[in-house]
Design a protein around this motif. Structure first.
Motif, PDB file in Angstrom:
ATOM      1  N   THR A  75       0.837  -1.198   0.000  1.00 19.98           N
ATOM      2  CA  THR A  75       0.000   0.000   0.000  1.00 19.98           C
ATOM      3  C   THR A  75       0.875   1.252   0.000  1.00 19.98           C
ATOM      4  O   THR A  75       0.598   2.208  -0.741  1.00 19.98           O
ATOM      5  CB  THR A  75      -0.943  -0.017   1.215  1.00 19.98           C
ATOM      6  N   LEU A  76       1.927   1.257   0.802  1.00 23.70           N
ATOM      7  CA  LEU A  76       2.836   2.411   0.797  1.00 23.70           C
ATOM      8  C   LEU A  76       3.510   2.558  -0.563  1.00 23.70           C
ATOM      9  O   LEU A  76       3.666   3.683  -1.065  1.00 23.70           O
ATOM     10  CB  LEU A  76       3.879   2.286   1.912  1.00 23.70           C
ATOM     11  N   LEU A  77       3.895   1.441  -1.181  1.00 23.16           N
ATOM     12  CA  LEU A  77       4.463   1.512  -2.534  1.00 23.16           C
ATOM     13  C   LEU A  77       3.462   2.135  -3.509  1.00 23.16           C
ATOM     14  O   LEU A  77       3.830   2.960  -4.352  1.00 23.16           O
ATOM     15  CB  LEU A  77       4.858   0.123  -3.030  1.00 23.16           C
ATOM     16  N   GLY A  78       2.208   1.719  -3.403  1.00 23.61           N
ATOM     17  CA  GLY A  78       1.182   2.288  -4.278  1.00 23.61           C
ATOM     18  C   GLY A  78       1.022   3.784  -4.074  1.00 23.61           C
ATOM     19  O   GLY A  78       0.885   4.544  -5.039  1.00 23.61           O
ATOM     20  N   LEU A  79       1.058   4.214  -2.827  1.00 23.44           N
ATOM     21  CA  LEU A  79       0.978   5.655  -2.552  1.00 23.44           C
ATOM     22  C   LEU A  79       2.193   6.380  -3.124  1.00 23.44           C
ATOM     23  O   LEU A  79       2.072   7.507  -3.627  1.00 23.44           O
ATOM     24  CB  LEU A  79       0.858   5.898  -1.046  1.00 23.44           C
TER      25      LEU A  79
ATOM     26  N   HIS B  38       6.918  12.283   1.679  1.00 23.92           N
ATOM     27  CA  HIS B  38       7.598  12.150   2.960  1.00 23.92           C
ATOM     28  C   HIS B  38       6.870  11.087   3.780  1.00 23.92           C
ATOM     29  O   HIS B  38       5.696  10.812   3.548  1.00 23.92           O
ATOM     30  CB  HIS B  38       7.567  13.469   3.729  1.00 23.92           C
ATOM     31  N   GLY B  39       7.553  10.522   4.765  1.00 19.63           N
ATOM     32  CA  GLY B  39       6.943   9.519   5.631  1.00 19.63           C
ATOM     33  C   GLY B  39       5.686  10.020   6.313  1.00 19.63           C
ATOM     34  O   GLY B  39       4.683   9.304   6.409  1.00 19.63           O
TER      35      GLY B  39
ATOM     36  N   THR C 120       9.030   0.126   7.652  1.00 20.65           N
ATOM     37  CA  THR C 120       8.620  -0.417   6.355  1.00 20.65           C
ATOM     38  C   THR C 120       9.351   0.296   5.226  1.00 20.65           C
ATOM     39  O   THR C 120       9.843  -0.343   4.290  1.00 20.65           O
ATOM     40  CB  THR C 120       7.093  -0.300   6.172  1.00 20.65           C
ATOM     41  N   LEU C 121       9.454   1.616   5.318  1.00 20.88           N
ATOM     42  CA  LEU C 121      10.181   2.368   4.294  1.00 20.88           C
ATOM     43  C   LEU C 121      11.649   1.941   4.253  1.00 20.88           C
ATOM     44  O   LEU C 121      12.240   1.824   3.170  1.00 20.88           O
ATOM     45  CB  LEU C 121      10.056   3.874   4.545  1.00 20.88           C
ATOM     46  N   GLY C 122      12.225   1.680   5.414  1.00 21.13           N
ATOM     47  CA  GLY C 122      13.606   1.214   5.461  1.00 21.13           C
ATOM     48  C   GLY C 122      13.775  -0.123   4.753  1.00 21.13           C
ATOM     49  O   GLY C 122      14.746  -0.331   4.007  1.00 21.13           O
TER      50      GLY C 122
END
Length: 174
Positions: free
Chosen positions: A6-10, A17-18, A43-45
Motif C-alpha cells: 500500500t505504501l508503494l502504491g501511494l 515524505h513519511g 517499512t520504508l527502510g
C-alpha cells in the motif's frame, strides 16, 4: 492489508515524505487502526533496502530534515503485479467462530449461549457501521458496506448453525 504494498502504491502516485504517507494511509486504509509512525519508517527502510524505493536528498523542515521517498522501477513492477492479482478467497474467514462452537459442543458447554452472544456482538457492530455510513463520506460508506456484508454472512451462518446444532452435537461427540 499489505502495508508495504500500500505504501508503494501511494509512492507510485507521487514521491512523498513519511509523514504524508502515514496521513494518506490513515485517511484511506487505516480507519479505526492508524498506522504507527515506527511501522511507517521501518517499512520504508525495508523497501529501500530491497531496492523498491529510494530516498531523495533530505530537505530542511521545521524539525529534523525530511526525506522524500521515490518508488523505483522494481517497486512499480511489484505494485502492478499486486494490483493485477486477485485476492485469494478465504472460505474459512470465521474459523475461530466455528472452532468455538465445535469445542463448546465437545466439552458439553452451551454452544447456543455462545452463538446468541456472538449474534448480539455482530448486531451491535452492524449498528455501529450503519452509523458510520450515515455520517461518513463515500470512503467510509463503502468500508462500512464491506463490513456489513461480511457480518450479514456471519449472521446467516450463525442461524444455520443454530438450526443444525443438535446434529452437530451428535457428530462431534461420537
Amino acid at each position: 492489508m499489505s502495508v508495504p504494498l500500500t505504501l508503494l502504491g501511494l509512492l507510485e502516485r507521487e514521491p512523498s515524505h513519511g509523514y504524508d504517507l502515514k496521513r494518506d494511509y490513515d485517511t484511506f486504509f487505516g480507519r479505526g487502526k492508524p498506522l504507527p509512525f515506527g511501522q511507517v519508517y521501518s517499512t520504508l527502510g525495508r523497501l529501500a533496502r530491497d531496492g523498491k524505493i529510494v530516498m531523495n536528498e533530505a530537505e530542511p523542515g521545521d524539525g529534523p530534515d525530511r526525506k522524500r521517498y521515490v518508488i523505483t522501477e522494481q517497486g512499480a513492477t511489484e505494485v502492478n503485479a499486486w494490483l493485477a492479482e486477485p485476492v485469494t478467497p478465504e472460505p474459512n474467514l470465521q474459523s475461530i467462530l466455528f472452532s468455538k462452537v465445535v469445542l463448546a459442543l465437545m466439552l458439553e458447554r452451551p454452544a447456543e449461549d455462545y452463538l446468541d452472544a456472538q449474534r448480539a456482538a455482530h448486531l451491535q457492530r452492524m449498528r455501529e457501521l450503519t452509523e458510520i455510513k450515515r455520517g461518513g463520506g463515500l470512503v467510509d460508506g463503502l468500508l462500512a458496506d464491506h463490513g456489513l456484508f461480511h457480518l450479514e454472512a456471519d449472521l446467516r451462518w450463525i442461524d444455520t448453525t443454530v438450526a443444525r446444532l443438535d446434529a452437530l452435537r451428535r457428530e462431534v461427540r461420537r
